[in-house]
Design a protein around this motif. Structure first.
Motif, mmCIF file in Angstrom:
data_model
loop_
_atom_site.group_PDB
_atom_site.id
_atom_site.type_symbol
_atom_site.label_atom_id
_atom_site.label_comp_id
_atom_site.label_asym_id
_atom_site.label_seq_id
_atom_site.Cartn_x
_atom_site.Cartn_y
_atom_site.Cartn_z
ATOM 1 N N PRO A 10 37.114 35.256 23.276
ATOM 2 C CA PRO A 10 38.544 35.205 24.273
ATOM 3 C C PRO A 10 38.618 34.610 25.274
ATOM 4 C CG PRO A 10 37.454 37.580 23.532
ATOM 5 C CD PRO A 10 36.830 36.595 23.097
ATOM 6 N N ILE A 11 39.608 33.469 25.833
ATOM 7 C CA ILE A 11 39.540 33.425 26.620
ATOM 8 C C ILE A 11 38.755 34.090 27.900
ATOM 9 C CG2 ILE A 11 41.107 32.341 29.407
ATOM 10 C CD1 ILE A 11 43.355 32.313 27.338
ATOM 11 N N VAL A 12 38.604 35.092 28.500
ATOM 12 C CA VAL A 12 37.882 35.273 29.427
ATOM 13 C C VAL A 12 36.356 35.004 29.411
ATOM 14 C CG1 VAL A 12 37.012 37.343 30.991
ATOM 15 C CG2 VAL A 12 39.760 36.616 30.415
ATOM 16 N N ALA A 13 35.869 35.141 27.845
ATOM 17 C CA ALA A 13 34.807 35.384 27.490
ATOM 18 C C ALA A 13 34.334 33.690 27.888
ATOM 19 C CB ALA A 13 34.816 35.790 26.673
ATOM 20 N N ARG A 14 35.457 33.262 27.362
ATOM 21 C CA ARG A 14 34.754 31.741 26.938
ATOM 22 C C ARG A 14 34.464 30.913 28.657
ATOM 23 N NH1 ARG A 14 39.233 30.844 23.361
ATOM 24 N NH2 ARG A 14 39.942 29.347 25.071
ATOM 25 N N VAL A 15 35.735 31.395 30.035
ATOM 26 C CA VAL A 15 35.387 31.490 31.086
ATOM 27 C C VAL A 15 34.183 31.467 32.125
ATOM 28 C CG1 VAL A 15 36.813 31.160 33.290
ATOM 29 C CG2 VAL A 15 38.262 30.487 31.046
ATOM 30 N N SER A 16 34.244 32.603 31.308
ATOM 31 C CA SER A 16 33.248 33.493 32.106
ATOM 32 C C SER A 16 31.525 33.433 31.457
ATOM 33 C CB SER A 16 33.438 34.960 32.278
ATOM 34 O OG SER A 16 33.367 35.271 31.144
ATOM 35 N N ALA A 17 31.052 32.803 30.253
ATOM 36 C CA ALA A 17 29.929 32.803 30.361
ATOM 37 C C ALA A 17 28.974 31.203 31.155
ATOM 38 C CB ALA A 17 29.967 31.502 28.955
ATOM 39 N N LYS A 33 31.119 40.019 35.894
ATOM 40 C CA LYS A 33 32.404 40.748 35.588
ATOM 41 C C LYS A 33 32.514 39.705 36.321
ATOM 42 C CE LYS A 33 33.725 45.605 37.596
ATOM 43 N NZ LYS A 33 34.608 44.458 38.197
ATOM 44 N N ALA A 34 32.124 39.544 37.613
ATOM 45 C CA ALA A 34 32.364 38.493 38.751
ATOM 46 C C ALA A 34 33.090 37.655 37.829
ATOM 47 C CB ALA A 34 31.541 38.552 39.750
ATOM 48 N N ASN A 35 32.658 36.610 37.291
ATOM 49 C CA ASN A 35 33.215 35.394 36.303
ATOM 50 C C ASN A 35 34.313 35.938 36.350
ATOM 51 O OD1 ASN A 35 31.611 34.007 38.122
ATOM 52 N ND2 ASN A 35 29.398 33.560 35.687
ATOM 53 N N THR A 38 37.198 37.085 38.032
ATOM 54 C CA THR A 38 37.633 35.120 38.476
ATOM 55 C C THR A 38 38.519 34.380 37.692
ATOM 56 O OG1 THR A 38 36.008 35.082 40.466
ATOM 57 C CG2 THR A 38 37.296 32.800 39.209
ATOM 58 N N ALA A 39 38.125 34.568 35.815
ATOM 59 C CA ALA A 39 38.667 33.952 35.089
ATOM 60 C C ALA A 39 39.905 34.572 34.996
ATOM 61 C CB ALA A 39 37.927 34.356 33.774
ATOM 62 N N ASN A 40 40.338 35.847 34.577
ATOM 63 C CA ASN A 40 41.397 36.762 34.082
ATOM 64 C C ASN A 40 42.549 36.504 35.603
ATOM 65 O OD1 ASN A 40 40.370 38.441 32.127
ATOM 66 N ND2 ASN A 40 39.849 40.141 33.303
ATOM 67 N N LEU A 41 41.430 35.981 36.397
ATOM 68 C CA LEU A 41 43.035 35.906 37.818
ATOM 69 C C LEU A 41 43.707 33.701 37.600
ATOM 70 C CD1 LEU A 41 41.341 37.237 42.011
ATOM 71 C CD2 LEU A 41 43.724 37.685 40.037
ATOM 72 N N VAL A 42 42.548 33.545 37.281
ATOM 73 C CA VAL A 42 43.383 32.616 36.908
ATOM 74 C C VAL A 42 44.061 32.072 35.762
ATOM 75 C CG1 VAL A 42 42.955 29.591 35.400
ATOM 76 C CG2 VAL A 42 41.145 30.986 37.606
ATOM 77 N N VAL A 43 43.974 32.942 34.663
ATOM 78 C CA VAL A 43 44.963 33.193 33.807
ATOM 79 C C VAL A 43 46.595 33.626 34.131
ATOM 80 C CG1 VAL A 43 45.532 33.688 31.784
ATOM 81 C CG2 VAL A 43 43.090 33.163 32.174
ATOM 82 N N LEU A 44 46.301 34.815 34.427
ATOM 83 C CA LEU A 44 46.920 35.901 35.334
ATOM 84 C C LEU A 44 48.025 35.030 36.156
ATOM 85 C CD1 LEU A 44 47.996 38.361 35.305
ATOM 86 C CD2 LEU A 44 46.854 39.378 37.579
ATOM 87 N N TYR A 45 47.685 34.669 37.235
ATOM 88 C CA TYR A 45 48.638 32.873 37.668
ATOM 89 C C TYR A 45 49.257 32.506 37.415
ATOM 90 C CZ TYR A 45 46.583 34.752 42.578
ATOM 91 O OH TYR A 45 47.077 35.989 43.820
#
Length: 359
Positions: A10-17, A33-35, A38-45
């Motif tokens: 998933p996008i979040v997994a790739r960004v937060s790794a 979790k923090a990363n 943050t990744a979820n916020l990036v995708v959301l915005y």
């Protein structure tokens, strides 16, 4: 081509790794979790920007300045259907454009079939700035609504046809908690309702953009050529009365009508659109969804998704549509512009110019 292979994570997994070699040890759960947050916020915005939501409004939605409400849900729906095209381009191969002065402007693209993986739909819609059909658009929109605090359920539906049994192959969305009745929300339906529709039998809901009226009625299994199993499975039917008949509907082009119809003098009689079950709460990868997606992707003369390329987008006044070899603009049921696309170069240029879609 933008259809390059997508990492299966998933996008979040790739960004937060986090690379443990850079840290000298593995990341803690709190760091991961923090990363991830943050990744979820990036995708959301990025998603809200993709559908034309201003940054101040996006910030208010993300920070939940107001609790989820019907006004914001309507805004999100209407922004979505006027920003994200309904298109089937990924399930088709695209030839290279003709060579001009020793150069090929557009390379050939292989088909890349859609899936039920929400991260792939998010990448395609948000970052590749593409569209899709219901399985992609509605899964992505459900993700967006959930991230913004809405209570969302996924539902299976069968599309009603004039003289044959309803066909599987559609996913719809229900939003709970904004009133007495669940709200049916469906940006991924090709001829999409432009407002949330309360699942309140016999209530007439008017589309504030183009004037169509929607009514949800109880399903009568003796109607619509249903199989016994469909009569048992689905409790409700969505119907629509059109303000300008088929003249303001992309169905004119999807089914390949020879001539654009004229605008009728009065509202059409209600037509049944699809069967659904208002109590559905389906998982993203459930068997019904897998079968529905397969039916849309199957190669058959009866399946227009497999027979021709198309891309269209709702507008405030009507819609814009790109078919096999033409582009057209329809406002208030009247065809205002039509352009023939002579070759692949013209076809690709039109996709970029009119939809922002690059294959």
């Amino acid at each position: 081509c933008s259809h390059s292979a997508v990492d299966s994570k998933p996008i979040v997994a790739r960004v937060s790794a986090v690379d443990s070699r850079d840290m000298g040890c593995g990341p803690s759960r709190a760091q991961v979790k923090a990363n991830g947050d943050t990744a979820n916020l990036v995708v959301l915005y990025a998603y809200l920007d993709r559908i034309g939501i201003s940054f101040p409004k996006a910030q208010a939605l993300v920070e939940k300045v107001s609790p989820p409400n019907l006004e914001d849900l309507t805004l999100l729906l209407q922004k979505h259907i006027t920003s994200v095209p309904f298109e089937n381009l990924s399930q088709h191969e695209h030839s290279a454009s003709s060579e001009l002065k020793g150069k090929v402007e557009f390379l050939a693209c292989a088909a890349r079939y859609p899936s039920l993986r929400v991260h792939e739909s998010l990448k395609k819609i948000v970052f590749d700035r593409r569209g899709g059909f219901c399985w992609e658009i509605n899964l992505a929109f459900a993700w967006l609504l959930r991230r913004l605090g809405y209570s969302v359920r996924l539902g299976n539906s069968n599309v009603i046809k004039p003289q044959s049994e309803p066909v599987p192959g559609h996913l719809c969305i229900f939003v709970d908690g904004l009133g007495r009745y669940p709200l049916l929300v469906d940006p991924g339906f090709g001829d999409a309702p432009r407002i949330p529709i309360p699942v309140e039998y016999a209530a007439r809901i008017k589309d504030t953009m183009i004037g169509d009226e929607y009514t949800v009625i109880a399903n009568d299994p003796s109607n619509y050529y249903q199989k016994k199993s469909q009569g048992i499975r689905f409790d409700s039917v969505l119907t629509r009365a059109r303000c300008r008949g088929l003249a303001n509907s992309p169905m004119v082009d999807l089914v390949g009508m020879d001539k654009h119809p004229s605008v009728p003098a009065q509202m059409s009689t209600p037509e049944a659109i699809y069967l659904f079950n208002s109590k559905d709460d389906c998982k993203m990868d459930c068997e019904e969804f897998r079968c529905g997606l397969a039916s849309v992707l199957r190669k058959s003369e009866q399946n227009f998704f497999s027979q021709k390329r198309f891309c269209f987008l709702a507008t405030q006044e009507g819609y814009v549509f790109q078919g096999k070899n033409y582009f057209k603009i329809v406002n208030y049921g009247i065809e205002k512009h039509r352009e023939e696309l002579q070759d692949e170069t013209a076809y690709r240029r039109s996709l970029i110019k009119n939809f922002g879609v690059e294959l």
